[in-house]
Scaffold this motif. Structure first.
Motif, PDB file in Angstrom:
ATOM      1  N   PHE A 135       0.831  -1.205   0.000  1.00 57.33           N
ATOM      2  CA  PHE A 135       0.000   0.000   0.000  1.00 57.33           C
ATOM      3  C   PHE A 135       0.866   1.255   0.000  1.00 57.33           C
ATOM      4  CE2 PHE A 135      -2.017   3.453   2.381  1.00 57.33           C
ATOM      5  CZ  PHE A 135      -3.158   3.657   1.599  1.00 57.33           C
ATOM      6  N   THR A 136       1.909   1.263   0.823  1.00 56.65           N
ATOM      7  CA  THR A 136       2.773   2.437   0.898  1.00 56.65           C
ATOM      8  C   THR A 136       3.558   2.621  -0.397  1.00 56.65           C
ATOM      9  OG1 THR A 136       3.000   1.987   3.263  1.00 56.65           O
ATOM     10  CG2 THR A 136       4.457   3.636   2.327  1.00 56.65           C
ATOM     11  N   VAL A 194       4.162   5.779  -5.532  1.00 57.24           N
ATOM     12  CA  VAL A 194       4.065   5.888  -6.992  1.00 57.24           C
ATOM     13  C   VAL A 194       3.012   6.920  -7.377  1.00 57.24           C
ATOM     14  CG1 VAL A 194       3.508   4.651  -9.119  1.00 57.24           C
ATOM     15  CG2 VAL A 194       4.879   3.530  -7.345  1.00 57.24           C
ATOM     16  N   LEU A 195       1.885   6.918  -6.667  1.00 62.46           N
ATOM     17  CA  LEU A 195       0.832   7.903  -6.940  1.00 62.46           C
ATOM     18  C   LEU A 195       1.340   9.324  -6.703  1.00 62.46           C
ATOM     19  CD1 LEU A 195      -2.114   8.571  -7.612  1.00 62.46           C
ATOM     20  CD2 LEU A 195      -2.648   8.269  -5.173  1.00 62.46           C
ATOM     21  N   GLY A 246       8.208   6.239   0.087  1.00 60.94           N
ATOM     22  CA  GLY A 246       8.740   4.946  -0.337  1.00 60.94           C
ATOM     23  C   GLY A 246       9.618   4.311   0.720  1.00 60.94           C
ATOM     24  N   MET A 247      10.399   5.115   1.429  1.00 64.88           N
ATOM     25  CA  MET A 247      11.259   4.567   2.475  1.00 64.88           C
ATOM     26  C   MET A 247      10.442   4.092   3.672  1.00 64.88           C
ATOM     27  SD  MET A 247      14.079   4.627   1.032  1.00 64.88           S
ATOM     28  CE  MET A 247      14.962   3.897   2.412  1.00 64.88           C
ATOM     29  N   ALA A 248       9.273   4.707   3.888  1.00 65.76           N
ATOM     30  CA  ALA A 248       8.408   4.255   4.983  1.00 65.76           C
ATOM     31  C   ALA A 248       7.855   2.864   4.712  1.00 65.76           C
ATOM     32  CB  ALA A 248       7.263   5.243   5.190  1.00 65.76           C
TER      33      ALA A 248
END
Length: 279
Positions: free
Chosen positions: A145-146, A151-152, A192-194
């Motif tokens: 999901f993250t 990407v969104l 992204g890192m999260a």
């Protein structure tokens, strides 16, 4: 064993430096795209290519400056040089596709949507390809999901940036757009890192590559120097340093690229055609 992931090893030093580079690349790219719209066909491709390279280098530099501050406490991190360089090439190439779409076809809804999607996916591809270059004694997992959210964010940010590039002409408004773009690019990276979690194997290190600072810092020199040189090119171009009012009042660009017809200050009529090379 779950690894202890820390993305702020040097506290706010790396996030701030990364944000500055994202803003610099975005500002240069936006101004180059604006310049291409004012030029004839002879120089348009050159300005678009410079803009794409600036944005791509800015995003790539932002990513790896931020990654200098990333660590897993239980495992040393190394980077594969080939994949790291490949991620830079992907960033410049895919961003270039999006930039050329809006530069050549304009900011119509269809062209802008296509260009923003391609550019955003390119930014995301660069990010996750750069992550694939990272090696450590463990397995990296991503929350789906993250990842999708990152990407969104990349697609929306790229679309907004390209819209700003072909719509906003004033210097100060372009500068403001680049600051917003820097926030979006940095937001995409840290989102992204999260999504990252690490399962540490707890065995002997399986990666004998270079440490992050010994590999990344030398590799960052090239893109940073390129961005500084691009800054010089943009700063010394007459059409890009005009104020917004002067731009609207004086610039009527000829089809040969770079020739301006200034207004006669007495009669209020166009004067003789001059080029910037005439002094």
């Amino acid at each position: 064993m779950d690894g202890t992931v820390d993305g702020f090893r040097y506290e706010w030093v790396t996030p701030v430096a990364a944000y500055v580079m994202a803003c610099l690349g975005g500002a240069l790219g936006l101004r180059c795209i604006v310049r291409s719209l004012l030029d004839g066909q002879s120089w348009r491709s050159g300005w678009l290519a410079l803009g794409a390279a600036s944005i791509g280098c800015g995003i790539w530099t932002m990513h790896f400056i931020a990654m200098i501050g990333f660590q897993v406490e239980e495992a040393p991190i190394g980077y594969d040089g080939g994949l790291t360089v490949l991620s830079l090439a992907v960033a410049v190439l895919v961003v270039g596709i999006g930039v050329f779409i809006v530069g050549c076809r304009g900011a119509g809804p269809a062209a802008l949507c296509l260009a923003g999607t391609v550019t955003g996916l390119g930014v995301a591809a660069m990010h996750y390809l750069g992550m694939a270059a990272m090696h450590l004694d463990g397995s990296i997992r991503y929350d789906p999901f993250t990842v999708a959210l990152s990407v969104l964010i990349a697609v929306v940010a790229a679309t907004a940036a390209l819209w700003a590039a072909v719509t906003i002409r004033g210097f100060l408004t372009s500068l403001g757009a680049s600051l917003v773009m820097g926030v979006a690019v940095s937001g995409m990276h840290y989102t992204g890192m999260a999504a990252v979690s690490v399962d540490v194997h707890g065995t002997a290190p399986s990666w004998a590559g270079d440490a992050p600072t010994s590999l990344l810092l030398p590799m960052l020199i090239g893109p940073v120097v390129f961005l500084l040189l691009a800054t010089v090119v943009v700063m010394f171009d007459p059409l890009l340093v005009l104020g917004e009012g002067d731009w609207n009042r004086t610039s009527r660009i000829s089809g040969t690229g770079g020739a301006v017809v200034p207004e006669d200050p007495v009669a209020g009529r166009p004067g003789p055609r001059r080029s910037w090379s005439d002094g």
